[in-house]
Design an enzyme around this catalytic site. Structure first.
Site, PDB file in Angstrom:
ATOM      1  N   ASN A  12       0.880  -1.169   0.000  1.00 39.61           N
ATOM      2  CA  ASN A  12       0.000   0.000   0.000  1.00 39.61           C
ATOM      3  C   ASN A  12       0.917   1.219   0.000  1.00 39.61           C
ATOM      4  OD1 ASN A  12      -1.812   2.027   0.514  1.00 39.61           O
ATOM      5  ND2 ASN A  12      -2.780   1.034   2.269  1.00 39.61           N
ATOM      6  N   ARG A  96      -2.455  -2.097  -3.580  1.00 41.59           N
ATOM      7  CA  ARG A  96      -3.667  -1.295  -3.410  1.00 41.59           C
ATOM      8  C   ARG A  96      -3.557  -0.100  -4.359  1.00 41.59           C
ATOM      9  NH1 ARG A  96      -5.213   2.998   1.174  1.00 41.59           N
ATOM     10  NH2 ARG A  96      -7.352   3.283   0.546  1.00 41.59           N
ATOM     11  N   HIS A 185     -12.598   3.052  -0.368  1.00 36.98           N
ATOM     12  CA  HIS A 185     -12.649   2.024   0.688  1.00 36.98           C
ATOM     13  C   HIS A 185     -13.325   0.744   0.177  1.00 36.98           C
ATOM     14  CE1 HIS A 185     -12.732   5.377   3.984  1.00 36.98           C
ATOM     15  NE2 HIS A 185     -11.483   4.949   3.807  1.00 36.98           N
ATOM     16  N   LEU A 214     -15.768   3.486   9.557  1.00 35.88           N
ATOM     17  CA  LEU A 214     -15.474   4.714  10.302  1.00 35.88           C
ATOM     18  C   LEU A 214     -14.046   4.665  10.821  1.00 35.88           C
ATOM     19  CD1 LEU A 214     -18.773   4.793  12.451  1.00 35.88           C
ATOM     20  CD2 LEU A 214     -18.413   5.716  10.142  1.00 35.88           C
ATOM     21  N   ASN A 216     -10.137   7.112  10.234  1.00 34.26           N
ATOM     22  CA  ASN A 216      -9.822   8.535  10.111  1.00 34.26           C
ATOM     23  C   ASN A 216     -10.524   9.070   8.858  1.00 34.26           C
ATOM     24  OD1 ASN A 216      -8.633  10.860  11.111  1.00 34.26           O
ATOM     25  ND2 ASN A 216      -6.861  10.605   9.771  1.00 34.26           N
ATOM     26  N   ARG A 246     -11.687  15.583   7.241  1.00 35.12           N
ATOM     27  CA  ARG A 246     -12.449  16.017   6.053  1.00 35.12           C
ATOM     28  C   ARG A 246     -13.865  16.407   6.438  1.00 35.12           C
ATOM     29  NH1 ARG A 246     -10.852  10.732   3.352  1.00 35.12           N
ATOM     30  NH2 ARG A 246      -8.724  11.105   2.633  1.00 35.12           N
ATOM     31  N   GLY A 335     -11.232   1.815  12.565  1.00 37.78           N
ATOM     32  CA  GLY A 335     -10.775   2.243  13.898  1.00 37.78           C
ATOM     33  C   GLY A 335     -11.857   2.719  14.839  1.00 37.78           C
ATOM     34  N   VAL A 336     -12.707   3.626  14.388  1.00 32.80           N
ATOM     35  CA  VAL A 336     -13.780   4.143  15.241  1.00 32.80           C
ATOM     36  C   VAL A 336     -14.905   3.109  15.345  1.00 32.80           C
ATOM     37  CG1 VAL A 336     -15.515   5.968  15.501  1.00 32.80           C
ATOM     38  CG2 VAL A 336     -13.228   6.533  14.623  1.00 32.80           C
ATOM     39  N   GLY A 337     -15.324   2.578  14.214  1.00 28.89           N
ATOM     40  CA  GLY A 337     -16.453   1.639  14.192  1.00 28.89           C
ATOM     41  C   GLY A 337     -16.200   0.389  15.025  1.00 28.89           C
ATOM     42  N   GLU A 389      -8.324  -5.083   5.059  1.00 28.57           N
ATOM     43  CA  GLU A 389      -8.130  -4.759   3.644  1.00 28.57           C
ATOM     44  C   GLU A 389      -6.955  -5.534   3.047  1.00 28.57           C
ATOM     45  OE1 GLU A 389      -8.656  -0.528   4.985  1.00 28.57           O
ATOM     46  OE2 GLU A 389      -9.294  -0.268   2.915  1.00 28.57           O
TER      47      GLU A 389
HETATM   48  P1  AMP Z   1      -8.349   3.820  10.942  1.00 31.49           P
HETATM   49  O1  AMP Z   1      -8.259   4.943   9.931  1.00 31.49           O
HETATM   50  O2  AMP Z   1      -9.351   2.773  10.565  1.00 31.49           O
HETATM   51  O3  AMP Z   1      -7.004   3.253  11.311  1.00 31.49           O
HETATM   52  O4  AMP Z   1      -8.915   4.488  12.272  1.00 31.49           O
HETATM   53  C1  AMP Z   1      -8.150   5.409  13.024  1.00 31.49           C
HETATM   54  C2  AMP Z   1      -9.036   6.118  14.016  1.00 31.49           C
HETATM   55  O5  AMP Z   1      -9.727   5.177  14.845  1.00 31.49           O
HETATM   56  C3  AMP Z   1      -8.300   6.999  14.994  1.00 31.49           C
HETATM   57  O6  AMP Z   1      -8.065   8.282  14.465  1.00 31.49           O
HETATM   58  C4  AMP Z   1      -9.248   7.062  16.182  1.00 31.49           C
HETATM   59  O7  AMP Z   1     -10.150   8.144  15.997  1.00 31.49           O
HETATM   60  C5  AMP Z   1     -10.049   5.783  16.093  1.00 31.49           C
HETATM   61  N1  AMP Z   1      -9.779   4.838  17.175  1.00 31.49           N
HETATM   62  C6  AMP Z   1      -8.808   3.920  17.248  1.00 31.49           C
HETATM   63  N2  AMP Z   1      -8.870   3.239  18.415  1.00 31.49           N
HETATM   64  C7  AMP Z   1      -9.933   3.739  19.094  1.00 31.49           C
HETATM   65  C8  AMP Z   1     -10.539   3.483  20.369  1.00 31.49           C
HETATM   66  N3  AMP Z   1     -10.080   2.528  21.176  1.00 31.49           N
HETATM   67  N4  AMP Z   1     -11.617   4.216  20.714  1.00 31.49           N
HETATM   68  C9  AMP Z   1     -12.094   5.180  19.902  1.00 31.49           C
HETATM   69  N5  AMP Z   1     -11.574   5.462  18.700  1.00 31.49           N
HETATM   70  C10 AMP Z   1     -10.515   4.772  18.291  1.00 31.49           C
END
Ligand code: AMP
Length: 403
Positions: A12, A96, A185, A214, A216, A246, A335-337, A389
């Site tokens: 990637n 990717r 995505h 969900l 970043n 964004r 990350g958030v989801g 992914e």
């Molecule tokens: P990703 O782009 O899928 O790697 O997600 C990154 C984002 O996930 C981070 O910027 C955080 O906002 C969120 N994140 C990661 N771990 C947690 C957690 N334990 N609780 C809440 N948000 C999280």
């Protein structure tokens, strides 16, 4: 082409970084993974983790001039673990590629014509495709004999009906500049929608899922029987949900206003909406953990940012329920989801009329496994389904070279 080699290297490549994973596709095991960051700077960093025979994470800092040097360093690290890229075990390299336009609807073995087409798409993906192309060229130079496969972020969304993919603007202008909704995505939406069907014990071809990716970056998709019917990102990843940095959906007239009234240039507006907006622009933080911590302390700006984020999410859940007509599941990922229980709880709260509910106890459980968080009585399942992914890219790559 048949081969008994079973390893796939997934690359990637970003503008100044390369993320990689080496997988064994006999069972999908990860053999090694890592990241090279700040390529081209004095303080480049490599972090490499072998996942076989108890190897420990290794980190190096020091100048790595370009992608070629980065990939050579990765190759040296892998060789030190007995996983060298010259191994006959390596079946293919899967890349990717962010933008495949309308042409690439499936993973594709890369030849000169394919590379030229990816290059032709640079005007619609100026930040991403050039880095992907550099990654591909570098990998080709390293192993010219090996199949290199492009797996496109946009491919899963090419099934979107024309009425969901087109903007309501002058058709001739749109077509002349390839302006339409492509979505991103895609490997995540494909993987998570299939995994959600598996979690429900159903055939993906007979399952309708709303996927909420969900991270970043964030996007939602409406998937009917394994086919994408709509997705929230558009010509670029800027459209749709509120993201880390964004804005997501915005009246396009805001951009004219910023130009005419605030005197900003197109590039400045681009940076404002892509890098300084979303949660970061609203409250100064883009990490949901930090935002939740501030909310616990009574911070009103963090609370408002959270409320705006949730409000947008709810609107998409409602809209995609209408798009699909019948929904089997809503799946949270990235990350958030996957980690933020309060986001899941707030996004589903009040949606009982849509058949949606979250069980507080189930929602609080932390786990890496796909799981349901809705109560028994819920008409529509609510699930947390970790995305992967790299595994999806490796599987698609491996399937193609063994076809
Ligand atoms: P990703 O782009 O899928 O790697 O997600 C990154 C984002 O996930 C981070 O910027 C955080 O906002 C969120 N994140 C990661 N771990 C947690 C957690 N334990 N609780 C809440 N948000 C999280």
């Amino acid at each position: 082409m048949t081969s008994h080699a079973s390893r796939v290297l997934v690359l990637n490549s970003g503008s100044s970084s390369v993320k990689y994973q080496l997988l064994d596709m006999t069972d999908g095991t990860r053999l090694a993974l890592g990241l090279v960051e700040r390529i081209g700077e004095e303080t480049s960093r490599l972090s490499h983790t072998p996942l076989v025979s108890g190897g420990a994470k290794r980190e190096h800092e020091g100048p790595i001039a370009d992608h070629e040097a980065a990939l050579k360093t990765v190759a040296t690290e892998l060789a030190a673990d007995g996983l060298g890229l010259d191994s006959p075990e390596l079946a293919a390299i899967g890349h990717r590629v962010v933008h495949g336009g309308l042409k690439f609807t499936v993973p594709t073995v890369i030849d000169d014509a394919v590379l030229a087409e990816i290059e032709r798409l640079v005007p619609v993906a100026p930040l991403h495709n050039p880095a992907n192309i550099t990654g591909i060229r570098t990998a080709q130079a390293l192993r010219p004999d090996l199949p290199q496969v492009a797996v496109f972020d946009t491919a899963f969304h090419t099934t979107m009906p024309e009425y969901a993919a087109r903007y309501a603007i002058d058709v001739a202008t749109a077509d002349a500049h390839r302006i339409r909704r492509y979505g991103f995505h895609g490997t995540s939406h494909a993987y998570v929608s299939r995994q959600t069907a598996a979690l429900l014990g159903k055939d993906p071809a007979e399952t309708n899922v709303i996927v909420l990716h969900l991270g970043n970056g964030a996007s939602a998709s409406a998937v009917a029987g394994g086919r994408c019917m709509d997705t929230s990102m558009g010509l670029t990843p800027l459209e749709g949900l509120v993201m880390g940095t964004r804005s997501g959906d915005i009246d396009p007239a805001v951009t004219f206003h910023l130009k005419r009234v605030a005197g900003m240039s197109a590039d400045e507006i681009d940076v404002l909406l892509n890098k300084k907006s979303g949660l970061l622009g609203l409250c100064g933080d883009n990490d949901m953990r930090e935002i939740r911590r501030r909310i616990e302390e009574g911070d009103e700006r963090a609370q408002l940012a959270f409320d705006i984020y949730i409000h947008r999410l709810k609107k998409y859940i409602g809209a995609y329920t209408a798009v699909l007509g019948h929904v089997d599941a809503v799946a949270f990922t990235a990350g958030v989801g996957e980690n933020a229980a309060p986001v899941r709880e707030a996004a589903i709260a009040g949606l009982e009329e849509l058949g949606l509910a979250v069980d507080a106890g189930l929602n609080a459980v932390r786990s890496d496994a796909p799981r349901l968080i809705s109560p028994e009585y819920s008409r529509v399942a609510v699930a947390v389904v970790p995305t992967d992914e790299e595994l999806e890219i490796a599987q698609q790559t491996y399937a193609l070279v063994n076809a």
